[in-house]
Write an enzyme that holds these catalytic residues in place. Structure first.
Site, PDB file in Angstrom:
ATOM      1  N   GLY A  82      87.697-117.374   8.157  1.00  0.00           N
ATOM      2  CA  GLY A  82      87.522-118.696   7.563  1.00  0.00           C
ATOM      3  C   GLY A  82      88.850-119.506   7.875  1.00  0.00           C
ATOM      4  O   GLY A  82      89.815-119.037   8.146  1.00  0.00           O
ATOM      5  N   GLN A 140      95.058-126.002   6.855  1.00  0.00           N
ATOM      6  CA  GLN A 140      95.613-125.071   7.604  1.00  0.00           C
ATOM      7  C   GLN A 140      96.033-125.634   8.852  1.00  0.00           C
ATOM      8  O   GLN A 140      96.745-124.915   9.613  1.00  0.00           O
ATOM      9  CB  GLN A 140      94.829-123.652   7.587  1.00  0.00           C
ATOM     10  CG  GLN A 140      94.671-123.187   6.084  1.00  0.00           C
ATOM     11  CD  GLN A 140      93.893-121.893   6.015  1.00  0.00           C
ATOM     12  OE1 GLN A 140      92.631-121.851   6.126  1.00  0.00           O
ATOM     13  NE2 GLN A 140      94.572-120.866   6.397  1.00  0.00           N
ATOM     14  N   CYS A 191      95.273-114.350   4.058  1.00  0.00           N
ATOM     15  CA  CYS A 191      95.084-115.798   4.515  1.00  0.00           C
ATOM     16  C   CYS A 191      96.072-116.070   5.818  1.00  0.00           C
ATOM     17  O   CYS A 191      97.151-115.456   5.950  1.00  0.00           O
ATOM     18  CB  CYS A 191      95.661-116.388   3.359  1.00  0.00           C
ATOM     19  SG  CYS A 191      95.700-118.225   3.611  1.00  0.00           S
ATOM     20  N   LEU A 192      95.441-116.785   6.857  1.00  0.00           N
ATOM     21  CA  LEU A 192      96.219-117.004   7.914  1.00  0.00           C
ATOM     22  C   LEU A 192      97.288-117.826   7.670  1.00  0.00           C
ATOM     23  O   LEU A 192      98.436-117.569   8.619  1.00  0.00           O
ATOM     24  CB  LEU A 192      95.275-117.722   8.998  1.00  0.00           C
ATOM     25  CG  LEU A 192      94.006-116.923   9.651  1.00  0.00           C
ATOM     26  CD1 LEU A 192      93.130-118.151  10.498  1.00  0.00           C
ATOM     27  CD2 LEU A 192      94.464-115.677  10.369  1.00  0.00           C
ATOM     28  N   HIS A 215      87.394-119.021  -1.302  1.00  0.00           N
ATOM     29  CA  HIS A 215      88.790-119.158  -0.958  1.00  0.00           C
ATOM     30  C   HIS A 215      89.244-120.363   0.094  1.00  0.00           C
ATOM     31  O   HIS A 215      90.111-121.042  -0.268  1.00  0.00           O
ATOM     32  CB  HIS A 215      88.961-117.922   0.240  1.00  0.00           C
ATOM     33  CG  HIS A 215      90.502-117.789   0.786  1.00  0.00           C
ATOM     34  ND1 HIS A 215      91.375-116.696   0.491  1.00  0.00           N
ATOM     35  CD2 HIS A 215      91.037-118.559   1.755  1.00  0.00           C
ATOM     36  CE1 HIS A 215      92.364-117.079   1.158  1.00  0.00           C
ATOM     37  NE2 HIS A 215      92.410-117.996   2.119  1.00  0.00           N
ATOM     38  N   GLU A 216      88.280-120.819   0.851  1.00  0.00           N
ATOM     39  CA  GLU A 216      88.365-121.887   1.843  1.00  0.00           C
ATOM     40  C   GLU A 216      88.345-123.022   1.054  1.00  0.00           C
ATOM     41  O   GLU A 216      89.022-124.182   1.404  1.00  0.00           O
ATOM     42  CB  GLU A 216      87.531-122.046   2.710  1.00  0.00           C
ATOM     43  CG  GLU A 216      87.358-120.798   3.872  1.00  0.00           C
ATOM     44  CD  GLU A 216      88.682-120.116   4.443  1.00  0.00           C
ATOM     45  OE1 GLU A 216      89.568-121.387   4.476  1.00  0.00           O
ATOM     46  OE2 GLU A 216      89.044-119.215   4.524  1.00  0.00           O
ATOM     47  N   HIS A 225      91.369-123.954  -0.689  1.00  0.00           N
ATOM     48  CA  HIS A 225      92.357-124.489   0.356  1.00  0.00           C
ATOM     49  C   HIS A 225      92.311-125.897   0.261  1.00  0.00           C
ATOM     50  O   HIS A 225      93.275-127.032   0.238  1.00  0.00           O
ATOM     51  CB  HIS A 225      92.060-124.231   1.892  1.00  0.00           C
ATOM     52  CG  HIS A 225      92.810-122.911   2.171  1.00  0.00           C
ATOM     53  ND1 HIS A 225      94.415-122.755   2.175  1.00  0.00           N
ATOM     54  CD2 HIS A 225      92.546-121.807   2.438  1.00  0.00           C
ATOM     55  CE1 HIS A 225      94.521-121.559   2.382  1.00  0.00           C
ATOM     56  NE2 HIS A 225      93.683-120.901   2.934  1.00  0.00           N
TER      57      HIS A 225
END
Ligand SMILES: [Zn+2]
Length: 186
Positions: free
Chosen positions: A49, A54, A113-114, A155-156, A159
């Protein structure tokens, strides 16, 4: 399109609220190119995702890898209803997503997480959700999701509201920061 650098925590943009996309803008080449670049960036970083902050944007957009629910068995597990497949490379694209319903039942799962490479931890979240969003063709979709799909969407969408999973961690399973192999902004 282009692989975009991924902004790492504590970059300020990860803590900012995103802004809704004007639906008239969805067909603009500029926006479509940006979404394709997000998909390419996520694939390159092997993420499941990715949210616009990000990659340094305040647009209210996130994408979820198609791979996590493409198989029939997974579809069952993920409890997907009202789902309309899209052809934006490898991902489901959620424009202006808002979670409109959450189940009372919660579940603990491990997240990473990236933007926070090397760090993993368990987070408790609602098991099922209902999310309203605009798809890549400008159509409004209401999606009911369970399983991993529900988890990744939550999660997204966090963000997009300036929230990171580390704000909600119950227990860290890995707390050693790593240097990512993908392009990044520190
Ligand atoms: Zn993340």
């Amino acid at each position: 399109m282009a692989i975009l650098p991924i902004y790492l925590d504590p970059q300020k943009i990860l803590r900012e609220m995103t802004e809704d996309i004007d639906t008239k803008e969805i067909t603009d080449k500029n926006l479509q190119d940006f979404i394709l670049s997000m998909a390419e960036t996520m694939t390159n970083a092997q993420g499941i995702g990715l949210a616009a902050p990000q990659v340094g944007s305040k647009r209210r957009i996130c994408i979820i890898s198609y791979g996590i629910y493409s198989k029939e068995t997974e579809k069952k597990e993920f409890n997907i209803t009202n789902y309309k497949p899209q052809n934006t490379q490898n991902s489901i694209v959620l424009i202006n997503p808002y979670i409109i319903k959450k189940s009372l039942r919660k579940i603990v799962l491990e997240e990473g997480c990236l933007s926070i490479p090397g760090i993993y931890g368990t987070v408790k979240r609602p098991r099922e959700i209902k999310v309203k969003y605009i798809d890549i063709d400008g159509q409004e979709v209401v999606l009911t999701a369970g399983g991993w799909l529900s988890r990744v969407i939550q999660h997204e969408v966090d963000h997009l509201n300036g929230v990171l999973f580390t704000d909600k961690v119950i227990k860290y399973t890995s707390d050693k920061p790593a240097i990512p192999e993908y392009p990044y902004v520190k």
